[in-house]
Design a protein around this motif. Sequence first.
Motif, PDB file in Angstrom:
ATOM      1  N   THR A  31      45.439  34.664  50.781  1.00  0.00           N
ATOM      2  CA  THR A  31      44.577  35.154  49.699  1.00  0.00           C
ATOM      3  C   THR A  31      45.266  35.315  48.353  1.00  0.00           C
ATOM      4  O   THR A  31      44.588  35.601  47.358  1.00  0.00           O
ATOM      5  CB  THR A  31      43.920  36.497  50.085  1.00  0.00           C
ATOM      6  OG1 THR A  31      44.954  37.456  50.358  1.00  0.00           O
ATOM      7  CG2 THR A  31      42.996  36.336  51.276  1.00  0.00           C
ATOM      8  N   SER A  32      46.575  35.152  48.301  1.00  0.00           N
ATOM      9  CA  SER A  32      47.251  35.270  46.999  1.00  0.00           C
ATOM     10  C   SER A  32      48.606  34.576  47.049  1.00  0.00           C
ATOM     11  O   SER A  32      49.249  34.533  48.089  1.00  0.00           O
ATOM     12  CB  SER A  32      47.417  36.737  46.610  1.00  0.00           C
ATOM     13  OG  SER A  32      48.264  37.403  47.507  1.00  0.00           O
ATOM     14  N   THR A  78      45.568  42.370  44.715  1.00  0.00           N
ATOM     15  CA  THR A  78      45.224  41.053  45.247  1.00  0.00           C
ATOM     16  C   THR A  78      43.801  41.136  45.799  1.00  0.00           C
ATOM     17  O   THR A  78      43.235  42.235  45.924  1.00  0.00           O
ATOM     18  CB  THR A  78      46.197  40.649  46.373  1.00  0.00           C
ATOM     19  OG1 THR A  78      46.050  41.571  47.449  1.00  0.00           O
ATOM     20  CG2 THR A  78      47.639  40.604  45.885  1.00  0.00           C
ATOM     21  N   PRO A  79      43.203  40.004  46.176  1.00  0.00           N
ATOM     22  CA  PRO A  79      41.833  40.052  46.706  1.00  0.00           C
ATOM     23  C   PRO A  79      41.661  41.001  47.900  1.00  0.00           C
ATOM     24  O   PRO A  79      40.591  41.589  48.063  1.00  0.00           O
ATOM     25  CB  PRO A  79      41.558  38.599  47.105  1.00  0.00           C
ATOM     26  CG  PRO A  79      42.402  37.800  46.152  1.00  0.00           C
ATOM     27  CD  PRO A  79      43.655  38.617  45.980  1.00  0.00           C
TER      28      PRO A  79
END
Length: 186
Positions: A31-32, A78-79
């Motif tokens: 995700t990041s 982050t998400p």
Amino acid sequence: MKRVFDLVLAVCAALVLCLPILAVALAVRLTSPGPTLYWSDRAGKDNALFRMPKFRSMRIDTPEVATHLLADPASYLTPIGGFLRKTSLDELPQLWNILRGEMSFVGPRPALFNQADLIEARTLRHIDELLPGLTGWAQVNGRDELSIPEKVALDGEYLARRSLLFDIRILWLTAKKVLIREGVSH
């Protein structure tokens, strides 16, 4: 006795949490950009510095300061960072520090190397003589909402009251607070 308790609990937790730890690591990675773990220098027992890992919940360009000092902490998440922090899943890699004897399950949360005000206040009250903890009396009594003097007062109370039964009570209260996601502001 506390060290034996920490070792047994850390080994059991690592075994039980092995799959969730791998799932979180994969989720962070997917995700990041950047590493899965964030390593920071922390003040440990007697203010000796040690490296403490967390699953990375902030972007790689985040300044290395306490989160409450960021102008807009949420903008650096982050998400999945907010979820990791609210559920305390970002703390799971600290089982490594417990196994190594650099941390305990219960004690004052380790200060960042550059939190001179917190380190100094704890040193004046001999709180630095304790192993830092994954959770602590201050954590279950306010966590992110506490000022430094309030944290130090609660850490001092822990120093005076510490016992295996008190540690078990703090672990129980921590589990309750994590489940209801109480006390996390960022």
